[in-house]
Write an enzyme that holds these catalytic residues in place. Structure first.
Site, PDB file in Angstrom:
ATOM      1  N   PRO A  49       0.817  -1.226   0.000  1.00 36.08           N
ATOM      2  CA  PRO A  49       0.000   0.000   0.000  1.00 36.08           C
ATOM      3  C   PRO A  49       0.848   1.272   0.000  1.00 36.08           C
ATOM      4  CG  PRO A  49       0.071  -0.955   2.200  1.00 36.08           C
ATOM      5  CD  PRO A  49       0.813  -1.896   1.305  1.00 36.08           C
ATOM      6  N   PHE A  74      -1.127  -8.556 -14.285  1.00 38.92           N
ATOM      7  CA  PHE A  74      -1.943  -7.569 -15.002  1.00 38.92           C
ATOM      8  C   PHE A  74      -3.442  -7.864 -14.940  1.00 38.92           C
ATOM      9  CE2 PHE A  74       2.276  -7.374 -17.001  1.00 38.92           C
ATOM     10  CZ  PHE A  74       2.535  -6.013 -16.902  1.00 38.92           C
ATOM     11  N   LYS A  99       5.012  -2.435 -15.165  1.00 35.60           N
ATOM     12  CA  LYS A  99       3.765  -2.591 -14.414  1.00 35.60           C
ATOM     13  C   LYS A  99       3.239  -1.225 -13.959  1.00 35.60           C
ATOM     14  CE  LYS A  99       0.387  -4.034 -12.067  1.00 35.60           C
ATOM     15  NZ  LYS A  99      -0.829  -4.525 -12.692  1.00 35.60           N
ATOM     16  N   LEU A 100       4.114  -0.406 -13.398  1.00 36.13           N
ATOM     17  CA  LEU A 100       3.681   0.921 -12.949  1.00 36.13           C
ATOM     18  C   LEU A 100       3.218   1.747 -14.148  1.00 36.13           C
ATOM     19  CD1 LEU A 100       6.434   1.853 -10.327  1.00 36.13           C
ATOM     20  CD2 LEU A 100       4.125   1.011  -9.899  1.00 36.13           C
ATOM     21  N   ALA A 101       3.960   1.642 -15.250  1.00 35.24           N
ATOM     22  CA  ALA A 101       3.617   2.431 -16.437  1.00 35.24           C
ATOM     23  C   ALA A 101       2.275   1.979 -17.012  1.00 35.24           C
ATOM     24  CB  ALA A 101       4.721   2.296 -17.488  1.00 35.24           C
ATOM     25  N   CYS A 103      -5.263  -0.229  -6.730  1.00 32.77           N
ATOM     26  CA  CYS A 103      -3.953  -0.054  -7.370  1.00 32.77           C
ATOM     27  C   CYS A 103      -3.716   1.226  -8.151  1.00 32.77           C
ATOM     28  CB  CYS A 103      -3.663  -1.259  -8.252  1.00 32.77           C
ATOM     29  SG  CYS A 103      -3.460  -2.748  -7.266  1.00 32.77           S
ATOM     30  N   LYS A 117     -16.016  -1.514  -8.923  1.00 35.06           N
ATOM     31  CA  LYS A 117     -16.456  -1.833 -10.274  1.00 35.06           C
ATOM     32  C   LYS A 117     -17.386  -3.027 -10.162  1.00 35.06           C
ATOM     33  CE  LYS A 117     -13.547  -4.199 -12.955  1.00 35.06           C
ATOM     34  NZ  LYS A 117     -12.347  -4.805 -13.606  1.00 35.06           N
TER      35      LYS A 117
HETATM   36  P1  NAD Z   1      -4.365  -8.350  -0.718  1.00 35.86           P
HETATM   37  O1  NAD Z   1      -4.316  -7.377   0.381  1.00 35.86           O
HETATM   38  O2  NAD Z   1      -5.689  -8.869  -1.201  1.00 35.86           O
HETATM   39  O3  NAD Z   1      -3.496  -9.644  -0.329  1.00 35.86           O
HETATM   40  C1  NAD Z   1      -2.242  -9.594   0.267  1.00 35.86           C
HETATM   41  C2  NAD Z   1      -2.160 -10.718   1.290  1.00 35.86           C
HETATM   42  O4  NAD Z   1      -0.808 -10.813   1.746  1.00 35.86           O
HETATM   43  C3  NAD Z   1      -3.017 -10.499   2.532  1.00 35.86           C
HETATM   44  O5  NAD Z   1      -3.925 -11.567   2.673  1.00 35.86           O
HETATM   45  C4  NAD Z   1      -1.992 -10.457   3.685  1.00 35.86           C
HETATM   46  O6  NAD Z   1      -2.481 -11.056   4.871  1.00 35.86           O
HETATM   47  C5  NAD Z   1      -0.845 -11.244   3.105  1.00 35.86           C
HETATM   48  N1  NAD Z   1       0.449 -10.976   3.740  1.00 35.86           N
HETATM   49  C6  NAD Z   1       1.036  -9.776   4.005  1.00 35.86           C
HETATM   50  N2  NAD Z   1       2.259  -9.956   4.557  1.00 35.86           N
HETATM   51  C7  NAD Z   1       2.453 -11.299   4.639  1.00 35.86           C
HETATM   52  C8  NAD Z   1       3.517 -12.103   5.111  1.00 35.86           C
HETATM   53  N3  NAD Z   1       4.652 -11.564   5.587  1.00 35.86           N
HETATM   54  N4  NAD Z   1       3.388 -13.453   5.071  1.00 35.86           N
HETATM   55  C9  NAD Z   1       2.238 -14.014   4.571  1.00 35.86           C
HETATM   56  N5  NAD Z   1       1.202 -13.301   4.114  1.00 35.86           N
HETATM   57  C10 NAD Z   1       1.302 -11.962   4.128  1.00 35.86           C
HETATM   58  O7  NAD Z   1      -3.570  -7.698  -1.932  1.00 35.86           O
HETATM   59  P2  NAD Z   1      -3.772  -7.982  -3.495  1.00 35.86           P
HETATM   60  O8  NAD Z   1      -4.911  -7.187  -4.021  1.00 35.86           O
HETATM   61  O9  NAD Z   1      -3.728  -9.452  -3.739  1.00 35.86           O
HETATM   62  O10 NAD Z   1      -2.459  -7.309  -4.065  1.00 35.86           O
HETATM   63  C11 NAD Z   1      -1.187  -7.884  -3.861  1.00 35.86           C
HETATM   64  C12 NAD Z   1      -0.182  -7.192  -4.748  1.00 35.86           C
HETATM   65  O11 NAD Z   1      -0.535  -7.391  -6.122  1.00 35.86           O
HETATM   66  C13 NAD Z   1      -0.102  -5.684  -4.566  1.00 35.86           C
HETATM   67  O12 NAD Z   1       1.221  -5.273  -4.728  1.00 35.86           O
HETATM   68  C14 NAD Z   1      -0.947  -5.144  -5.711  1.00 35.86           C
HETATM   69  O13 NAD Z   1      -0.513  -3.854  -6.119  1.00 35.86           O
HETATM   70  C15 NAD Z   1      -0.677  -6.146  -6.805  1.00 35.86           C
HETATM   71  N6  NAD Z   1      -1.757  -6.296  -7.793  1.00 35.86           N
HETATM   72  C16 NAD Z   1      -3.048  -6.318  -7.405  1.00 35.86           C
HETATM   73  C17 NAD Z   1      -4.057  -6.515  -8.346  1.00 35.86           C
HETATM   74  C18 NAD Z   1      -5.519  -6.566  -7.958  1.00 35.86           C
HETATM   75  O14 NAD Z   1      -6.355  -6.623  -8.842  1.00 35.86           O
HETATM   76  N7  NAD Z   1      -5.873  -6.545  -6.697  1.00 35.86           N
HETATM   77  C19 NAD Z   1      -3.719  -6.719  -9.692  1.00 35.86           C
HETATM   78  C20 NAD Z   1      -2.364  -6.691 -10.045  1.00 35.86           C
HETATM   79  C21 NAD Z   1      -1.397  -6.490  -9.088  1.00 35.86           C
HETATM   80  C1  UGA Z   2      -6.480  -2.563 -12.953  1.00 32.49           C
HETATM   81  C2  UGA Z   2      -5.860  -2.906 -14.308  1.00 32.49           C
HETATM   82  O1  UGA Z   2      -6.905  -2.939 -15.285  1.00 32.49           O
HETATM   83  C3  UGA Z   2      -5.158  -4.257 -14.263  1.00 32.49           C
HETATM   84  O2  UGA Z   2      -4.522  -4.511 -15.497  1.00 32.49           O
HETATM   85  C4  UGA Z   2      -4.116  -4.235 -13.140  1.00 32.49           C
HETATM   86  O3  UGA Z   2      -3.504  -5.491 -13.036  1.00 32.49           O
HETATM   87  C5  UGA Z   2      -4.799  -3.885 -11.837  1.00 32.49           C
HETATM   88  O4  UGA Z   2      -5.466  -2.594 -11.965  1.00 32.49           O
HETATM   89  C6  UGA Z   2      -3.843  -3.729 -10.688  1.00 32.49           C
HETATM   90  O5  UGA Z   2      -2.675  -3.545 -10.870  1.00 32.49           O
HETATM   91  O6  UGA Z   2      -4.403  -3.783  -9.589  1.00 32.49           O
HETATM   92  P1  UGA Z   2      -8.669  -3.240 -11.636  1.00 32.49           P
HETATM   93  O7  UGA Z   2      -8.325  -2.065 -10.798  1.00 32.49           O
HETATM   94  O8  UGA Z   2      -8.959  -4.516 -10.965  1.00 32.49           O
HETATM   95  O9  UGA Z   2      -7.474  -3.523 -12.676  1.00 32.49           O
HETATM   96  O10 UGA Z   2      -9.936  -2.900 -12.556  1.00 32.49           O
HETATM   97  P2  UGA Z   2     -10.132  -1.974 -13.853  1.00 32.49           P
HETATM   98  O11 UGA Z   2     -11.029  -2.665 -14.769  1.00 32.49           O
HETATM   99  O12 UGA Z   2      -8.860  -1.486 -14.395  1.00 32.49           O
HETATM  100  O13 UGA Z   2     -10.932  -0.734 -13.247  1.00 32.49           O
HETATM  101  C7  UGA Z   2     -10.315   0.197 -12.385  1.00 32.49           C
HETATM  102  C8  UGA Z   2     -11.271   1.350 -12.133  1.00 32.49           C
HETATM  103  O14 UGA Z   2     -11.426   2.137 -13.311  1.00 32.49           O
HETATM  104  C9  UGA Z   2     -12.680   0.917 -11.738  1.00 32.49           C
HETATM  105  O15 UGA Z   2     -13.179   1.774 -10.755  1.00 32.49           O
HETATM  106  C10 UGA Z   2     -13.464   1.058 -13.022  1.00 32.49           C
HETATM  107  O16 UGA Z   2     -14.832   1.247 -12.820  1.00 32.49           O
HETATM  108  C11 UGA Z   2     -12.797   2.287 -13.611  1.00 32.49           C
HETATM  109  N1  UGA Z   2     -12.959   2.387 -15.073  1.00 32.49           N
HETATM  110  C12 UGA Z   2     -12.433   1.422 -15.878  1.00 32.49           C
HETATM  111  C13 UGA Z   2     -13.598   3.483 -15.621  1.00 32.49           C
HETATM  112  O17 UGA Z   2     -14.053   4.387 -14.897  1.00 32.49           O
HETATM  113  N2  UGA Z   2     -13.711   3.567 -16.986  1.00 32.49           N
HETATM  114  C14 UGA Z   2     -13.211   2.616 -17.809  1.00 32.49           C
HETATM  115  O18 UGA Z   2     -13.344   2.768 -19.056  1.00 32.49           O
HETATM  116  C15 UGA Z   2     -12.552   1.520 -17.246  1.00 32.49           C
END
Ligand code: NAD
Ligand code: UGA
Length: 474
Positions: free
Chosen positions: A89, A158, A217-219, A273, A336
């Protein structure tokens, strides 16, 4: 048998590992987490996250080659490949607060890997991390390890929530970054790429150096969020001029260089994210002495905050400049559709804006439980995590929350006796509601504020509603 262990059973770790287990029956996949309720959820019939198609995949593999466990040390210790998918975070205090990624969970996971290893490992960054994190991890492992060798790979995820299984089964690309300049690094890249190659076509598997993978990823998230802020910025101009954002987005998106996807105007983007990753990018740019680049990306968040405030201001100003004591139905609280996730959902800011103006809010979301809504609205946001254009809202006491917020069982209950309906998530069911029935039960004039462009404006106006829809002629 190769053993994969994933640290973090969250929105990424759970679905990603389930799909790897599904596609690679000869690989043992264990997902570990320090949260026992989360692990208990993964081992139950009610998974801890709602994601279409996930139940089926988990059912097929759990007990075969997929398991979920709180025995973190044991499984990390003897795994061949360790994915780290913990939360990253935004830092809330100290150096870089409000921008930099908080790598506390990451660092403690890395130290734990060094402490408990009983074999050589490939350590995979699955979490989204600042560029150059792999270097820090390498140092931690090298200085604390007990003679085992570690190869660090960056394999950012992604997937999008709500379509995670589809995205994992058929990704646009899989990215594996590693030290291809060394034999061991190159072998590690090939091994991980080989796992994905079981179901992902070779031309979609990209291998790069570590820093390109981390930064891509950030980009990618910054580009995606920037598209939404661009279309949302144009939506404000549409409302001012009589242009229609749906028509403009369609015309713009027809240009193959631009493309039609991800151009839906909305009340603002949410999710765990986009904001955190852009803030992280801004911080990195500042650290590398690139203030112009930092401010370019920061504007994407500013427009997003502006869009949320603009929505609240429109509600209040349309309703004769006050919503005090008026019931407002909020349809949709998740960030969403097709997810129960409320992290950074625009609904939190919109509801807080309305509550700040003393509205009585009745919320309905098909996947978000009442306790989650209460937790989200009671949470005090940080200064930097708040649209500047909205009045800051004092933390709501439990009594205020009880008086001003209700959670309804369906959309009709939420709208009963309400002055207005605000649509904040694009759930499919909101398109098919009986708006005539809803209108009959509401105070008049009855307003609809559509933050997701789900309703047919002309039809609702015919029923008698006063309709405001993002980017549509008033
Ligand atoms: P999340 O909070 O749902 O899950 C993270 C988990 O890690 C939690 O359950 C937590 O208890 C566990 N954890 C933390 N420290 C730990 C430790 N030391 N040992 C064991 N477990 C531990 O997070 P998320 O949404 O799955 O996101 C994880 C990462 O992936 C983030 O960096 C996020 O930016 C990235 N990401 C998220 C998404 C998404 O759609 N949510 C998509 C792409 C990338
Ligand atoms: C987004 C990216 O789409 C994923 O590729 C990436 O892996 C992920 O973030 C991440 O790193 O966490 P996510 O946040 O799960 O995925 O969902 P999106 O579909 O991207 O929507 C993000 C937000 O944008 C939502 O609130 C959605 O409602 C909004 N959105 C999306 C719009 O307002 N307009 C659009 O045209 C698309």
């Amino acid at each position: 048998m190769v053993k994969i262990c994933c640290i973090g059973a969250g929105y990424v770790g759970g679905p990603t590992m389930a799909v790897i287990a599904l596609k690679c029956p000869d690989i043992e996949v264990v997902v570990v987490d320090i949260s026992s309720p989360r692990i208990a959820g993964w081992n139950s019939d009610r998974l801890p996250i709602y994601e279409p198609g996930l139940d089926d995949v988990v059912k097929q593999c759990r007990g075969r080659n997929l398991s979920f466990s709180t025995e973190v040390h044991r499984h990390v210790g003897d795994a061949d490949i360790v994915f780290v998918s913990v939360n990253t975070p935004t830092k809330t205090c100290g150096l870089g607060a409000g921008k930099a990624a908080d790598l506390t969970y990451w660092e403690s996971a890395a130290r734990m890997i060094a402490d408990v290893s009983v074999s050589d490992k490939i350590v995979v960054e699955k979490s989204t991390v600042p560029v150059k994190t792999a270097e820090a991890i390498e140092k931690i492992l090298a200085h604390n390890g007990r003679g085992f060798s570690y190869q660090i790979l960056s394999n950012p995820e992604f997937l999008a929530e709500g379509t995670a299984i589809r995205d994992l089964l058929s990704p646009d690309r899989v990215l594996v970054g590693g030290r291809r300049d060394t034999a061991a690094g190159s072998a590690a890249v090939d091994l991980l790429a080989g796992v994905y190659a079981r179901w992902v076509p070779q031309d979609r598997i990209i291998t790069t150096n570590l820093w390109s993978a981390e930064l891509s990823k950030l980009a990618a998230n910054a580009f995606l969020a920037q598209r939404i802020s661009s279309v949302n910025a144009v939506s404000a101009l549409c409302e001012a001029t009589g242009a229609d954002i749906a028509e403009v987005a369609h015309s713009v998106g027809k240009d193959a260089r631009i493309g039609s996807r991800f151009l839906s105007a909305s009340v603002g983007f949410g999710g765990s994210c986009f904001q955190k990753d852009i803030l992280n990018l801004v911080y990195i740019c500042e650290c590398y002495g690139l203030p112009e680049v930092a401010s370019y990306w920061r504007e994407v968040i500013r427009i997003n905050d502006y869009q949320k405030s603009r929505f609240v201001n429109r509600v209040v100003s349309s309703m004769f400049n006050t919503v005090a004591g008026k019931k407002v139905a909020v349809l949709g609280f998740a960030f969403k559709k097709d997810t129960g996730d409320t992290r950074e959902t625009p609904a939190i800011d919109v509801c807080k804006g309305l509550l700040g103006d003393k509205a009585v809010v009745s919320i309905y979301d098909p996947q978000v439980a009442g306790e989650q809504v209460a937790r989200d609205l009671a949470m005090n946001k940080f200064d930097w995590d708040h649209p500047r254009h909205l009045q800051p809202l004092e933390q709501l006491s439990a009594t205020d929350l009880e008086k001003q917020v209700a959670v309804a069982a369906d959309a009709y209950e939420a709208a009963k006796d309400a002055h207005a309906v605000c649509i904040l998530t694009e759930w499919d069911e909101f398109r098919g509601l009986d708006y005539r029935r809803m209108f009959q039960g509401m105070q008049k004039p009855a307003f609809v504020f559509d933050g997701r462009n789900v309703v047919e404006v002309a039809k609702l106006r015919e029923i008698g509603f006063v309709v405001y829809s993002i980017g549509k002629p008033l």
